[in-house]
Design an enzyme around this catalytic site. Structure first.
Site: not given
Length: 449
Positions: A78, A156, A180
């Site tokens: 990420k 997210s 997330s």
């Protein structure tokens, strides 16, 4: 080459069915496909470096010296983990001129030490502050399910899930502050694992809320999540599949079953029925404490308070460069002070004690990961009220486990050809090994039914 799970990719490398160079080339081709979602899924693609990593992995295997089972398997990280020599943007434009990282984040270093091919950084909600995955700066990758409709991937860790689903990598490292990792996994039909936070080093992670942040993984199945966790955890686990006839699970009745849509209701209840048929004992318990969380976090909670402290200097100079919907949530923390932080910590500790007393006799909690299937990107971009309402609903169930400091997986539980629905299997802090063992059994049960 057909789409593979992480375990299948690792097995194929071990057997010589294919090489790391071939796997990496296939993944890079998926990312580069102009008809695909690669441009919105990745913020950085390490084409040259990934090919170099893959070549080195093949040489090690040829010499009979692979570094781990994942040596040569392409994995993504990420865009809030440091990679040495580049700026960590966290899905934002605000940090474009920030200093580059001097070192790799701990999890990136551990992936490289295991020989995994770090293929790129995945897109995300700006600064990880939303469960929907919409990003106005880099675009929003579309959910692999019902792609023509342009549905949200969840956030997210939005790019992490789409990258795995579309074969752009075989596993992904994300973060989970309020769901997330589990939210995008559930929306995209994948498996997402949020471990007990302290098990994974957060060094080199750009924080959202240190009190709640955890580092998790996304893969096609539980075995893939275990393989990734084994590489990045400070103390690897050795879970063994449990026997469902010995299971005692609890389904909380407060909050987490409210407002479920038809698809989620059907999938969740069918999953519970299948587990009962397999011999699991399932009890429905009140868990009234769950209803207290709205009041505890009414002013924004840890996330608003701690993100405001981190972002305040940046907002003073670059407020206009933020996603306005993220900015408004961060700014909720400006009214909170040290006294509020101490109050939150005391309330949390008391809440954790009471919840633990109610659930500790059970092997795991079962609940829907999300109360609805993925809505479209367009409807949330166009309607601010809908954005905040749906975001709050998406975060509701997963965030309970972050507040508990527990561990949890989201497993796909929908019927074939139906919209993805996640079944969340959750446990108390540091019960990860047992939880993964139960998740293996539940996954098998749902696949066989």
């Amino acid at each position: 080459m057909k789409k593979l799970t992480l375990a299948q990719a690792a097995a194929g490398l071990a057997s010589g069915e294919f090489t790391a160079v071939q796997l990496t080339a296939t993944a890079l081709a998926q990312i580069a496909d102009p008809q695909g979602e690669g441009a919105r899924t990745f913020t950085h693609v390490y084409s040259d470096w990934a090919q170099q990593q893959a070549l080195a992995a093949d040489r090690r295997r040829a010499a009979g010296k692979p570094l781990s089972a994942l040596d040569g398997v392409p994995v993504s990280v990420k865009d809030l983990f440091d990679v040495a020599g580049e700026t960590t943007a966290a899905g934002s434009r605000v940090l474009a001129d920030a200093p580059v990282a001097n070192n790799h984040a701990a999890v990136v270093a551990q992936l490289l030490q295991a020989g995994a091919v770090v293929i790129g950084k995945t897109n995300m909600t700006e600064f990880a502050y939303s469960g929907l995955g919409i990003n106005p700066h880099y675009g929003t990758p579309a959910n692999p399910w019902d792609r023509p409709a342009g549905r949200i991937p969840g956030g997210s860790s939005s790019g992490a899930a789409v990258a795995v689903a579309d074969g752009m990598c075989f596993g992904a490292i994300g973060s989970d502050t309020g769901g997330s990792v589990r939210i995008p996994a559930a929306f995209c039909g994948l498996t997402g694992y949020k471990p007990t936070a302290r098990r994974i080093s957060s060094r080199g992670l750009l924080p959202l809320s240190p009190s709640l942040d955890s580092i998790g993984v996304i893969a096609h199945d539980v075995a893939g999540c275990i393989a990734l966790d084994t590489v990045i955890a400070q103390q690897p686990l050795h879970p063994q599949q449990k026997t469902l006839s010995q299971a005692r699970f609890a389904v909380p009745q407060t909050l987490v079953l409210d407002g479920l849509d038809e698809e989620v209701t059907a999938a969740f209840h069918l999953s519970v029925e299948r587990l009962v048929q397999a011999g699991a004992q399932i009890e429905f318990i009140p868990c009234h404490e769950f209803a207290e969380l709205a009041a505890i976090n009414a002013a924004g909670g840890f996330t608003a308070l701690e993100s405001w402290r981190w972002h305040q200097p940046l907002i003073a100079e670059h407020a206009e460069d933020y996603d306005p919907r993220v900015l408004s949530r961060i700014r909720r923390g400006r009214l909170l002070d040290e006294q509020d932080l101490q109050q939150l910590r005391m309330q949390r500790a008391d809440w954790q004690r009471r919840v633990t007393a109610e659930v500790e006799k059970f092997d795991a909690l079962l609940m829907p990961t999300l109360p609805f299937i993925a809505p479209t990107i367009a409807e949330l971009q166009e309607d601010e009220d809908a954005y905040f309402r749906i975001n709050g609903a998406a975060l509701r169930n997963p965030s309970v486990i972050n507040f508990l400091d527990g561990c949890a997986l989201s497993l796909p539980c929908q019927r074939p050809d139906m919209a993805p629905v996640g079944l969340m299997v959750a446990g108390l802090p540091l019960h990860d090994e047992e939880l993964l063992g139960w998740a293996l059994a539940i996954e098998r049960c749902l696949a066989e039914a």
